[in-house]
Design an enzyme around this catalytic site. Sequence first.
Site, mmCIF file in Angstrom:
data_model
loop_
_atom_site.group_PDB
_atom_site.id
_atom_site.type_symbol
_atom_site.label_atom_id
_atom_site.label_comp_id
_atom_site.label_asym_id
_atom_site.label_seq_id
_atom_site.Cartn_x
_atom_site.Cartn_y
_atom_site.Cartn_z
ATOM 1 N N GLU A 162 0.814 -1.215 0.000
ATOM 2 C CA GLU A 162 0.000 0.000 0.000
ATOM 3 C C GLU A 162 0.848 1.265 0.000
ATOM 4 O OE1 GLU A 162 -3.758 -0.010 1.644
ATOM 5 O OE2 GLU A 162 -4.067 -1.987 0.763
ATOM 6 N N HIS A 230 -3.085 1.998 8.059
ATOM 7 C CA HIS A 230 -1.751 2.262 7.523
ATOM 8 C C HIS A 230 -0.870 2.798 8.649
ATOM 9 C CE1 HIS A 230 -3.874 2.955 3.449
ATOM 10 N NE2 HIS A 230 -3.312 1.761 3.436
ATOM 11 N N CYS A 347 -2.111 11.591 3.911
ATOM 12 C CA CYS A 347 -2.661 10.646 2.934
ATOM 13 C C CYS A 347 -2.693 11.252 1.540
ATOM 14 C CB CYS A 347 -4.081 10.230 3.324
ATOM 15 S SG CYS A 347 -4.179 8.978 4.606
#
EC number: 3.5.3.23
Length: 416
Positions: A162, A230, A347
């Site tokens: 990711e 995350h 992000c």
Amino acid sequence: MLTEINFDGIIGPSHNYAGLSLGNLASARNAGEVSQPRAAALQGIDKMRANLALGLAQGIFVPHARPDRAWLRELGTTPEDAEPGLFANAMSASAMWAANAATLSPAPDTADGRCHLTVANLRTMPHRSHEWPATLAQLRLAFASDAHFAVHGPVPPAFGDEGAANHMRLTPGHGEPGVEIFVYGVSGGGFPARQHIEACKAIARHHGLTPERTIFAEQSEAAIAAGAFHNDVVAVANERVLFAHEQAFADRDSLLAQCERRVPGFEYVEVSAADVPLGDAIRSYLFNAQLVTLPDGQMTLVAPTECRETPSVWRWLEAHIAGNGPIRRVEIVDVRQSMANGGGPACLRLRVVADPTTVDPRFLVDEAKLDRIADAVRRSWPVEIVGSDLQRPPLVAEIEAARRDLLDTLELGELA
């Protein structure tokens, strides 16, 4: 000259709240709410303006084509005939979170002296698993110079990757050799681990990193279970500083010992659970802020408004700034539309250490270019999207036309 450039994803015209991301508490909490794509994109542009005002270099990535008609064809259907749940996965604007675009190793760290980028496969979540081809096309366009960059395809989908959201770098200065920390997960409260250690090791090999420049650290099960899907939800690094919650890592002491041994002048800033409960840290996205070094050397945290509105977090930040810690300044930005879908300031950006003159200039911005992007958003982006209307043909046509307008504005017709 090597410098850090923040590449932000422009929030796309299909921005909606479908609640597709398992383990992302904000995404689940706001599922079905009415979204505001135009306001969301303008908030993201204002964040980029704030970065420019701080003296930081700024780049962009453009929204992907939505709905993803090619992906739907692979599944044997069309936007008109797809089941609503499947169509929502094809319509997701989640590529806006550029921290998941790729993992990057700057030139000073790599064996061949080039900046290496590996596009993330994002294989765990259906709505993100089809992003990588469009992301890869942008990376290969923006970083096309073979003399300065090596852009790699995704790790095979047997192993989840990711991107930079699970990767940190410690270094005396952005243009100097550093130590790269790959953070992987195992499990947590029934939520899937999205970053596999096998993927981390494959990326390190592709990037030509030596063992001395590489650390593999496991994210704590408690953090994953609490909603830290995350690592960048519970930890962030910048130059010599690692800023993290005390419950971020499975073996904090081992990680810190390696950092102290390998990074000259290493500083660790920890937020204790007693001062800021893990739930408050995740809800406010304290660690999903941008930790940056300004041109005057002042380390600054670019944090979402939710940090100021969370009492335990704001108390901690005020106390740290008042003391003698390495973070000397906090800048607040409003990205509420992104936050409601589970993505804070960090992000929205991919950190790239490179010489700006080696990057395709169409992907770099100044105030004038941001003005043109904002004009396109005001002109073309839907004002709001109601979930039940997502598959309505006029809305689909409006979203596709809006993206074409932006590509024309930026002269990026290759991505149409």
